[in-house]
Design an enzyme around this catalytic site. Structure first.
Site, mmCIF file in Angstrom:
data_model
loop_
_atom_site.group_PDB
_atom_site.id
_atom_site.type_symbol
_atom_site.label_atom_id
_atom_site.label_comp_id
_atom_site.label_asym_id
_atom_site.label_seq_id
_atom_site.Cartn_x
_atom_site.Cartn_y
_atom_site.Cartn_z
ATOM 1 C CD GLU A 16 -1.673 -2.332 1.815
ATOM 2 O OE1 GLU A 16 -2.555 -3.194 1.962
ATOM 3 O OE2 GLU A 16 -0.476 -2.497 2.186
ATOM 4 C CG PHE B 114 -9.685 -9.399 11.852
ATOM 5 C CD1 PHE B 114 -8.444 -9.759 12.342
ATOM 6 C CD2 PHE B 114 -9.918 -9.521 10.492
ATOM 7 C CE1 PHE B 114 -7.450 -10.240 11.507
ATOM 8 C CE2 PHE B 114 -8.933 -10.013 9.645
ATOM 9 C CZ PHE B 114 -7.695 -10.368 10.146
ATOM 10 C CD GLN B 115 -7.192 -7.242 8.054
ATOM 11 O OE1 GLN B 115 -8.098 -7.097 7.216
ATOM 12 N NE2 GLN B 115 -6.010 -7.741 7.750
ATOM 13 C CE LYS C 81 -17.131 -6.737 2.920
ATOM 14 N NZ LYS C 81 -16.432 -8.034 3.166
ATOM 15 C CG MET D 118 22.513 13.436 3.958
ATOM 16 S SD MET D 118 23.646 14.566 3.109
ATOM 17 C CE MET D 118 22.736 14.854 1.582
#
Length: 562
Positions: free
Chosen positions: A51, A113-114, A163, A473
């Site tokens: 993602e 969940f999630q 959802k 760097m």
């Protein structure tokens, strides 16, 4: 017509002119992906490996095309994986719509969940965000999100959709042509008056040592032509920020190069000795001003910007004009007097001759030679992306950009891992252009999983890894300021980037000589396929000039004893 929430999402995105979405599916967003499948002939989806890569790809797509980038992710970890990309877009004022789907409305707030409160997480790094709890409001929220993302100073907007809302049914009414026209009309953020413009013109006309400090806002507003008109009419030197690099051709006689920590002698000295600093679409970042007490201390500051919050935030201004840069310059330029080159221009041109000695006697394979050769082969038809670190600064210093929107890099957030995803978005959005991605070996490790995306879609991106085997760097700072205590900056444990490329079906080659690099780049360019060129460079190659932290920007380190 009666549509479910998922259908409304797709129809409204198409209505907004969206043709490409980047993302990664999951359970909570499955209804939308099912609808996406049914509409694959109308809207394209690019599946990334992660993602975060999708968010950077949407960002790169937006920066390179001028359109709004769109990214999809599912709930929980899918949504949180977008956070770095959203913050990157926020810091660099990139219009981005992130659509996440959450657990069903009855499960919100129950540690399901999630489940994660992604709206709460992203509140500080978005212009606005929404949780859609009523399907009847879904279409209007999406339309509002696009308007917010593109109005005034652009930025990201997140829409979180439970959802059950993606399955609920509501009446959807497409916009009429007149409604579309009104929707796409930008809000008026021009707060300036004719007196503001006259005062700005008087300041410019009376200045003896003016300098323009050009920021990314010039390119965001599409004001490159107006900037050039002002600079040429009054013969004003132009110093550019990292984000303003492509607003004026690097080769233009009035361009003095980058300003700030790794700015040129000409830009930093000119700003320090100016009597008028005209900041246009710039935010006076700490990497530009270093010490605010000494920055342009003898200069009046005229600040032109669309965001009133930037005025007097980091540097106190003498005068300001609040509005879209393009609109401001269109009003301002006719009032500015024509001026021939003066002794001030001669002085600035002399300072332009001052370059670090190390750049006049190059070793076998040097970033400067690499940049110049790449540019010589694709000038005017390229988009260059970078990660963050030494290689980023070398590109900013050495690559002679000549066209707008041809340089994509993470300026404000400094996101290592940004460039690979951005290159994907740039190539998808600009299929006829050559996309070259410059990476350091440290940064490239962070999102090299996106080679899967590049290989799968056969995107002809050429990745050039400036491979010094260290976190360059950070090592440079350790070298200069930490008595060479190289704590955890040596990367001597792989991977083999050539073998990694081959694992994804991408050609790879390792080079250590300039002639070999030229041959490898030519071959990659001619093939029209993705390629990795792993360039071995010395681990202690420096980015110079450099302003030590907290020092005045005219206090430049130009040379370091070996």
């Amino acid at each position: 017509m009666q549509l479910n929430g998922s259908q409304i999402v797709i129809e409204t995105l198409i209505e907004q002119g969206v043709d490409t979405i980047f993302g990664y599916p999951g359970g909570a967003i499955l209804n939308i992906y099912d609808e996406l499948y049914k509409n694959s002939a109308r809207i394209r989806h690019v599946l990334t490996a992660h993602e975060q890569g999708a968010s950077h790809a949407a960002d790169g797509y937006a920066r390179s095309t001028g359109k709004t980038g769109v990214v999809f992710a599912t709930s929980g970890p899918g949504a949180t994986n977008l956070v770095t990309g959203i913050a990157t877009a926020y810091m660099d004022s990139v219009p981005l719509i992130a659509i996440t789907c959450n657990v069903g409305t009855p499960l919100l707030g129950k540690d399901s969940f999630q489940e994660v409160d992604i709206a709460g997480v992203t509140m500080p790094i978005t212009k606005h965000n929404f949780i859609v709890r009523d399907v009847n409001r879904l279409a209007d929220i999406i339309r509002q999100a696009f308007r917010i993302a593109n109005s005034g100073r652009p930025g990201p907007v997140l829409i979180d959709i439970p959802k059950d809302i993606t399955a609920a049914v509501a009446e959807f009414t497409p916009l009429s042509e007149s409604e579309k026209k009104e929707l796409f009309t930008k809000d008026n953020y021009n707060k300036f008056s004719s007196d503001d413009i006259k005062a700005a013109a008087e300041l410019i006309n009376s200045a003896q040592r003016p300098v323009i400090y050009c920021g990314g806002g010039v390119s965001i507003s599409g004001a490159e032509k107006e900037l050039l008109e002002l600079a040429e009419k009054a013969n004003i030197p132009v110093a550019v920020s990292l984000m303003g690099k492509t607003a004026i051709a690097s080769t233009h006689p009035l361009c003095t190069g980058m300003i700030g920590m790794h700015g040129t002698k000409a830009s930093n000295t000119a700003v320090s000795q100016s009597d008028l600093l005209i900041a246009i679409g710039a935010r006076f970042s700490d990497r530009v001003i270093s010490n605010p007490k000494t920055f342009a201390k003898n200069s009046k500051v005229l600040h032109i910007d669309i965001d009133p919050a930037e005025i007097n935030k980091n540097i106190q201004t003498y005068a300001s004009v609040i509005g879209d840069v393009k609109a401001v310059l269109k009003e301002l330029n006719p009032l500015v007097n024509e001026r021939k080159a003066t002794e001030w221009n001669d002085k600035v041109n002399e300072w332009k001759k001052n370059v670090p000695p190390m750049y006049t006697a190059l070793e076998d394979l040097h970033p400067k030679a690499i940049c110049e050769y790449v540019h010589s082969k694709i000038d005017g038809n390229e988009i260059v992306t970078t990660e963050v670190g030494q290689h980023q600064m070398w590109i900013a210093q050495f690559y002679p950009f000549t066209t707008p929107r041809s340089f994509l890099t993470s300026g404000g957030l400094g996101t290592m891992g940004y460039g690979t995803g951005a290159a994907i978005g740039a190539q998808v959005g600009n299929p006829t252009k050559h996309v070259v991605h410059f990476a350091g070996d440290g940064s490239f490790r962070m999102n090299c999983n996106e080679l899967a995306t590049i290989g799968h879609y056969q995107l002809p991106i050429i990745i050039i890894i400036l491979d010094n085997g260290v976190l360059g760097m950070v090592r440079q700072w350790q070298n200069l300021f930490y008595e060479k205590r190289f704590s955890q900056t040596t990367l001597d444990f792989g991977p083999d980037f050539v073998k990694l490329a081959e694992a994804y079906g991408i050609s790879g080659i390792r080079v250590s000589k300039e002639a070999d690099f030229k041959a490898a780049f030519d071959k990659a360019l001619e093939s029209g396929k993705p390629a990795i060129i792993d360039c071995a460079i010395p681990k202690d190659e420096m980015v110079l000039p450099m302003v030590p932290g907290g020092k005045s920007i005219d206090n430049l380190i130009m040379e370091v004893e070996s």
